[in-house]
Motif scaffolding. Structure first.
Motif, PDB file in Angstrom:
ATOM      1  N   ARG A  43       0.741  -1.255   0.051  1.00  0.00           N
ATOM      2  CA  ARG A  43      -0.137   0.078   0.053  1.00  0.00           C
ATOM      3  C   ARG A  43       0.895   1.262  -0.087  1.00  0.00           C
ATOM      4  NH1 ARG A  43      -4.879  -1.481   4.110  1.00  0.00           N
ATOM      5  NH2 ARG A  43      -5.652  -3.102   2.932  1.00  0.00           N
ATOM      6  N   ARG A  44       2.172   1.172   0.480  1.00  0.00           N
ATOM      7  CA  ARG A  44       3.120   2.448   0.498  1.00  0.00           C
ATOM      8  C   ARG A  44       3.108   2.664  -0.958  1.00  0.00           C
ATOM      9  NH1 ARG A  44       6.312   2.721   5.008  1.00  0.00           N
ATOM     10  NH2 ARG A  44       6.075   0.713   6.424  1.00  0.00           N
ATOM     11  N   GLN A  45       3.305   1.990  -1.973  1.00  0.00           N
ATOM     12  CA  GLN A  45       3.503   1.991  -3.321  1.00  0.00           C
ATOM     13  C   GLN A  45       2.232   2.850  -3.856  1.00  0.00           C
ATOM     14  OE1 GLN A  45       6.337   1.930  -4.772  1.00  0.00           O
ATOM     15  NE2 GLN A  45       5.390   2.808  -6.583  1.00  0.00           N
ATOM     16  N   TRP A  46       0.980   2.397  -3.195  1.00  0.00           N
ATOM     17  CA  TRP A  46      -0.301   3.095  -3.931  1.00  0.00           C
ATOM     18  C   TRP A  46      -0.085   4.681  -3.786  1.00  0.00           C
ATOM     19  CZ3 TRP A  46      -4.717  -0.214  -1.005  1.00  0.00           C
ATOM     20  CH2 TRP A  46      -4.689  -1.421  -1.692  1.00  0.00           C
ATOM     21  N   ASN A 144      -6.647  10.741  -0.396  1.00  0.00           N
ATOM     22  CA  ASN A 144      -7.304   9.940   0.660  1.00  0.00           C
ATOM     23  C   ASN A 144      -8.531   8.948   0.387  1.00  0.00           C
ATOM     24  OD1 ASN A 144      -5.373  10.740   2.399  1.00  0.00           O
ATOM     25  ND2 ASN A 144      -6.410  12.137   3.609  1.00  0.00           N
ATOM     26  N   GLU A 145      -9.371   9.659  -0.525  1.00  0.00           N
ATOM     27  CA  GLU A 145     -10.506   8.871  -1.207  1.00  0.00           C
ATOM     28  C   GLU A 145     -10.103   7.801  -1.947  1.00  0.00           C
ATOM     29  OE1 GLU A 145     -13.635  11.213  -2.853  1.00  0.00           O
ATOM     30  OE2 GLU A 145     -14.299  12.059  -1.126  1.00  0.00           O
ATOM     31  N   TYR A 146      -9.112   8.152  -2.807  1.00  0.00           N
ATOM     32  CA  TYR A 146      -8.442   6.786  -3.571  1.00  0.00           C
ATOM     33  C   TYR A 146      -7.803   5.874  -2.891  1.00  0.00           C
ATOM     34  CZ  TYR A 146      -5.596   4.757  -7.217  1.00  0.00           C
ATOM     35  OH  TYR A 146      -5.060   3.664  -7.770  1.00  0.00           O
ATOM     36  N   ILE A 147      -7.138   6.121  -1.940  1.00  0.00           N
ATOM     37  CA  ILE A 147      -6.475   5.160  -1.081  1.00  0.00           C
ATOM     38  C   ILE A 147      -7.445   4.477  -0.270  1.00  0.00           C
ATOM     39  CG2 ILE A 147      -5.071   4.589   0.984  1.00  0.00           C
ATOM     40  CD1 ILE A 147      -3.701   5.360  -1.796  1.00  0.00           C
ATOM     41  N   ALA A 148      -8.567   4.960   0.193  1.00  0.00           N
ATOM     42  CA  ALA A 148      -9.711   4.376   1.389  1.00  0.00           C
ATOM     43  C   ALA A 148     -10.502   3.422   0.473  1.00  0.00           C
ATOM     44  CB  ALA A 148     -10.443   5.459   1.729  1.00  0.00           C
ATOM     45  N   ARG A 149     -10.731   3.779  -0.974  1.00  0.00           N
ATOM     46  CA  ARG A 149     -11.433   2.972  -1.741  1.00  0.00           C
ATOM     47  C   ARG A 149     -10.755   1.571  -1.911  1.00  0.00           C
ATOM     48  NH1 ARG A 149     -16.122   5.094  -3.782  1.00  0.00           N
ATOM     49  NH2 ARG A 149     -16.282   7.324  -3.453  1.00  0.00           N
ATOM     50  N   LYS A 150      -9.312   1.729  -2.371  1.00  0.00           N
ATOM     51  CA  LYS A 150      -8.559   0.577  -2.837  1.00  0.00           C
ATOM     52  C   LYS A 150      -8.335  -0.358  -1.330  1.00  0.00           C
ATOM     53  CE  LYS A 150      -5.101   0.976  -5.301  1.00  0.00           C
ATOM     54  NZ  LYS A 150      -5.401  -0.122  -6.425  1.00  0.00           N
ATOM     55  N   ALA A 151      -8.171   0.327  -0.264  1.00  0.00           N
ATOM     56  CA  ALA A 151      -7.809  -0.665   0.898  1.00  0.00           C
ATOM     57  C   ALA A 151      -9.156  -1.327   1.374  1.00  0.00           C
ATOM     58  CB  ALA A 151      -7.506   0.453   1.998  1.00  0.00           C
ATOM     59  N   GLY A 159     -16.792   1.597   5.139  1.00  0.00           N
ATOM     60  CA  GLY A 159     -16.675   2.415   6.145  1.00  0.00           C
ATOM     61  C   GLY A 159     -15.580   3.186   6.049  1.00  0.00           C
ATOM     62  N   ARG A 160     -15.223   3.904   7.299  1.00  0.00           N
ATOM     63  CA  ARG A 160     -14.134   4.887   7.317  1.00  0.00           C
ATOM     64  C   ARG A 160     -12.929   3.925   7.327  1.00  0.00           C
ATOM     65  NH1 ARG A 160     -14.708   9.873  11.448  1.00  0.00           N
ATOM     66  NH2 ARG A 160     -16.356  10.891  10.312  1.00  0.00           N
ATOM     67  N   PHE A 161     -11.948   4.596   6.431  1.00  0.00           N
ATOM     68  CA  PHE A 161     -10.306   4.170   6.664  1.00  0.00           C
ATOM     69  C   PHE A 161      -9.602   5.227   7.233  1.00  0.00           C
ATOM     70  CE2 PHE A 161      -6.162   3.756   4.660  1.00  0.00           C
ATOM     71  CZ  PHE A 161      -5.930   2.098   4.904  1.00  0.00           C
TER      72      PHE A 161
END
Length: 326
Positions: A43-46, A144-151, A159-161
């Motif tokens: 996820r760091r690379q994301w 943040n939205e992009y990372i939250a959706r992928k995670a 829910g919240r990331f």
């Protein structure tokens, strides 16, 4: 008390800001979960890839970053002059890399808008987009939205990331900028995740060192705002010498590590002498809790002016930097 974002981020006061986003509860941004044994290192690379993409869309430069296990740090520069120079088509092209265009703008692109009313409305929409593409809140939202959706997709949950909206600190002058960049670049060293800056994975300091050695910018990482001590480069670069910054980072890192046998050298790095930064106060500010609570960082005079401009009696926790910037 929570304050509106526009009260915390004001380009007229300073274009430099320190932003922090942290995962909710025990959610992992990166690293390895000791309870489940699951690794989230990928996820760091994301984040690196997303920063690289946003850097090419927004009029916002990345000065420093550090991606930790459950949070990340960014030092950002708002380039309003760059955004002002974009043509209407430039703005539309950049915005459409992120979002869909309304029907009216699609008609404009096809040359079908002939009336004055239509053109005026298109110009109004484009100017709003121009403002957003030079807005840190929109930059962080798109990250943040992009990372939250992928995670969440990977974790098969909803829910919240993130804990909430990102936190930000205004960096009011060169001293504040230097302090914060060093703090961010040394995060992995302080957390015992690396023994030296060049081994600190997913940090801006490691990226700078690699790019300098290879004499070329990385195609997969954000384009970092360069260093330059020349006054004529002001605005296009960070007003420090790159070699001095490396020396400062190395010196500060050795002094901050209580589990190492390093010692404070008998002489100070040149940049500390130029900025009149007190040695002991500098080391205190480099502790993990050093920069967490203040809304702004800078010389005492700039802090007072910043508070006055915002209609505040004082900036919370600003006293911790009074001894630092003498």
């Amino acid at each position: 008390m929570t304050r509106a974002r526009q009260e915390q981020i004001s380009p007229s006061d300073t274009p430099y800001y320190h932003c922090i986003a942290r995962c909710v509860r025990r959610a992992f941004l990166c690293g390895e979960d000791q309870f489940s044994g699951q690794s989230f290192e990928h996820r760091r690379q994301w984040i690196i890839e997303r920063l690289n993409a946003l850097d090419q869309m927004f009029a916002i430069d990345v000065c420093a970053y550090a991606i930790m296990s459950n949070h990340y740090h960014l030092v950002l520069y708002i380039s309003q002059d760059e955004a002002a120079q974009w043509s209407i088509n430039d703005v539309i092209e950049r915005w459409l890399l992120l979002f869909k265009a309304p029907m009216l703008v699609q008609r404009y692109q096809k040359g079908l808008c002939s009336s004055t009313a239509e053109l005026e409305k298109v110009y109004e929409i484009v100017e709003k987009w121009r403002e957003r593409l030079a807005d840190i809140s929109w930059f962080m939202r798109c990250l943040n939205e992009y990372i939250a959706r992928k995670a969440n997709e990977e974790d098969r949950c909803t829910g919240r990331f993130w804990e909430g909206r990102f936190k930000s600190q205004a960096l009011l002058d060169e001293q504040g900028l230097l302090t914060c960049m060093a703090y961010v670049d040394l995060n992995p060293v302080r957390a015992a995740m690396a023994d030296c800056p060049e081994n600190s994975e997913f940090t801006s300091i490691q990226q700078r060192i690699k790019e300098y050695a290879e004499q070329k910018n990385s195609a997969d990482s954000p384009c970092l705002k360069p260093f330059s001590a020349k006054q004529k480069d002001s605005g296009n670069s960070i007003a420090f010498d790159y070699a001095d910054y490396l020396e400062l980072i190395d010196w500060t890192g050795r002094c901050c590590r209580e589990d190492k046998r390093g010692y404070i050298p008998g002489h100070l790095p040149p940049i500390l002498q130029r900025l009149n930064i007190d040695q002991n106060a500098w080391l205190k500010a480099m502790r993990p809790e050093g920069l967490q609570t203040s809304r702004a960082i800078g010389h005492i005079k700039r802090l007072k002016q910043f508070a006055q401009d915002k209609g505040l009696a004082w900036i919370s926790s600003g006293n911790q930097f009074k001894a630092l910037f003498v």
